[in-house]
Design a protein around this motif. Structure first.
Motif, PDB file in Angstrom:
ATOM      1  N   ASP A  29     -12.894   1.798  12.434  1.00 32.49           N
ATOM      2  CA  ASP A  29     -12.703   2.212  11.050  1.00 32.49           C
ATOM      3  C   ASP A  29     -13.931   1.988  10.181  1.00 32.49           C
ATOM      4  O   ASP A  29     -14.018   2.546   9.093  1.00 32.49           O
ATOM      5  CB  ASP A  29     -11.495   1.509  10.438  1.00 32.49           C
ATOM      6  CG  ASP A  29     -10.196   2.249  10.760  1.00 32.49           C
ATOM      7  OD1 ASP A  29      -9.212   1.592  11.111  1.00 32.49           O
ATOM      8  OD2 ASP A  29     -10.188   3.495  10.658  1.00 32.49           O
ATOM      9  N   SER A  30     -14.861   1.184  10.627  1.00 29.78           N
ATOM     10  CA  SER A  30     -16.105   1.020   9.896  1.00 29.78           C
ATOM     11  C   SER A  30     -17.268   0.945  10.872  1.00 29.78           C
ATOM     12  O   SER A  30     -17.148   0.393  11.970  1.00 29.78           O
ATOM     13  CB  SER A  30     -16.078  -0.227   9.015  1.00 29.78           C
ATOM     14  OG  SER A  30     -15.886  -1.396   9.788  1.00 29.78           O
ATOM     15  N   ALA A  32     -21.839   0.724  10.807  1.00 29.70           N
ATOM     16  CA  ALA A  32     -22.955   0.407   9.929  1.00 29.70           C
ATOM     17  C   ALA A  32     -24.255   0.325  10.715  1.00 29.70           C
ATOM     18  O   ALA A  32     -24.251   0.233  11.939  1.00 29.70           O
ATOM     19  CB  ALA A  32     -22.698  -0.919   9.216  1.00 29.70           C
ATOM     20  N   GLY A  47     -23.532   1.251   5.441  1.00 32.03           N
ATOM     21  CA  GLY A  47     -22.255   1.215   6.133  1.00 32.03           C
ATOM     22  C   GLY A  47     -21.352   2.329   5.652  1.00 32.03           C
ATOM     23  O   GLY A  47     -21.505   2.846   4.531  1.00 32.03           O
ATOM     24  N   ASP A  49     -17.028   3.907   6.214  1.00 39.10           N
ATOM     25  CA  ASP A  49     -15.733   3.742   6.883  1.00 39.10           C
ATOM     26  C   ASP A  49     -14.941   5.038   6.856  1.00 39.10           C
ATOM     27  O   ASP A  49     -15.348   6.030   6.234  1.00 39.10           O
ATOM     28  CB  ASP A  49     -14.947   2.544   6.328  1.00 39.10           C
ATOM     29  CG  ASP A  49     -14.408   2.750   4.922  1.00 39.10           C
ATOM     30  OD1 ASP A  49     -14.070   1.739   4.271  1.00 39.10           O
ATOM     31  OD2 ASP A  49     -14.319   3.907   4.455  1.00 39.10           O
ATOM     32  N   THR A  50     -13.826   5.032   7.537  1.00 37.25           N
ATOM     33  CA  THR A  50     -13.050   6.255   7.715  1.00 37.25           C
ATOM     34  C   THR A  50     -12.337   6.686   6.431  1.00 37.25           C
ATOM     35  O   THR A  50     -11.780   7.777   6.374  1.00 37.25           O
ATOM     36  CB  THR A  50     -12.021   6.087   8.839  1.00 37.25           C
ATOM     37  OG1 THR A  50     -11.248   4.905   8.602  1.00 37.25           O
ATOM     38  CG2 THR A  50     -12.707   5.972  10.194  1.00 37.25           C
ATOM     39  N   LYS A  53     -15.736   5.443   2.263  1.00 34.90           N
ATOM     40  CA  LYS A  53     -16.543   4.490   1.508  1.00 34.90           C
ATOM     41  C   LYS A  53     -17.906   4.359   2.166  1.00 34.90           C
ATOM     42  O   LYS A  53     -18.006   4.226   3.378  1.00 34.90           O
ATOM     43  CB  LYS A  53     -15.860   3.124   1.463  1.00 34.90           C
ATOM     44  CG  LYS A  53     -16.655   2.060   0.726  1.00 34.90           C
ATOM     45  CD  LYS A  53     -15.922   0.732   0.724  1.00 34.90           C
ATOM     46  CE  LYS A  53     -16.721  -0.350   0.018  1.00 34.90           C
ATOM     47  NZ  LYS A  53     -16.011  -1.646   0.020  1.00 34.90           N
ATOM     48  N   TYR A  98     -11.698  -1.782   7.806  1.00 34.59           N
ATOM     49  CA  TYR A  98     -12.444  -0.963   6.858  1.00 34.59           C
ATOM     50  C   TYR A  98     -13.676  -1.721   6.363  1.00 34.59           C
ATOM     51  O   TYR A  98     -13.769  -2.940   6.491  1.00 34.59           O
ATOM     52  CB  TYR A  98     -11.561  -0.578   5.674  1.00 34.59           C
ATOM     53  CG  TYR A  98     -10.455   0.375   6.034  1.00 34.59           C
ATOM     54  CD1 TYR A  98      -9.117   0.060   5.785  1.00 34.59           C
ATOM     55  CD2 TYR A  98     -10.727   1.607   6.629  1.00 34.59           C
ATOM     56  CE1 TYR A  98      -8.098   0.931   6.123  1.00 34.59           C
ATOM     57  CE2 TYR A  98      -9.719   2.486   6.966  1.00 34.59           C
ATOM     58  CZ  TYR A  98      -8.401   2.146   6.713  1.00 34.59           C
ATOM     59  OH  TYR A  98      -7.402   3.016   7.050  1.00 34.59           O
ATOM     60  N   LEU A  99     -14.597  -0.967   5.789  1.00 36.33           N
ATOM     61  CA  LEU A  99     -15.834  -1.537   5.300  1.00 36.33           C
ATOM     62  C   LEU A  99     -15.558  -2.491   4.143  1.00 36.33           C
ATOM     63  O   LEU A  99     -14.949  -2.107   3.148  1.00 36.33           O
ATOM     64  CB  LEU A  99     -16.772  -0.411   4.853  1.00 36.33           C
ATOM     65  CG  LEU A  99     -18.171  -0.814   4.400  1.00 36.33           C
ATOM     66  CD1 LEU A  99     -18.939  -1.468   5.529  1.00 36.33           C
ATOM     67  CD2 LEU A  99     -18.917   0.417   3.880  1.00 36.33           C
TER      68      LEU A  99
END
Length: 120
Positions: A29-30, A32, A47, A49-50, A53, A98-99
């Motif tokens: 999901d993230s 970087a 970075g 994420d899905t 962001k 997530y990020l």
């Protein structure tokens, strides 16, 4: 097996561009990019994420662009207007969450790194 593999590093003159790629096995999901400059601590570059962001380090804003393909399995870093102090080993990192923060502790999967050398 979850893993990420970087490619695309190389040597370029100051002001030039490079595009790094990272191929991921598994869903993350993230993802970087980080870099390690000799004599300095590893630092986050950008970075994503899905959820869409995106976060950039201050030095990357306006010069670097992070992106993913539609499958989310391939990550890219377009680096423009490169400077000698961008010389580093660049690492792809990924995580199932997530990020949150562009810090090493938030990423559990790491690639081996790819060397980027910028000459003046």
């Amino acid at each position: 097996q979850f893993q990420v593999v970087e490619s695309g590093g190389g040597s370029v003159q100051s002001g030039g561009s490079l595009r790094l790629s990272c191929a991921a096995t598994g869903h993350f999901d993230s993802m970087a990019w980080f870099r390690k400059i000799p004599g300095k601590l590893r630092e986050g570059v950008a970075g994503i994420d899905t959820r869409g962001k995106i976060t950039y380090a201050d030095f990357a804003k306006g010069r670097f662009i992070i992106s993913q393909d539609n499958s989310k399995n391939n990550l890219y870093l377009q680096m423009n207007n490169l400077e000698p102090n961008d010389t580093a080993i660049y690492y792809c990192a990924a995580d199932g969450g997530y990020l949150r923060r562009l810090e090493s502790d938030y990423f559990g999967i790491w690639g081996q790194g790819t060397q980027v050398t910028v000459s003046s």
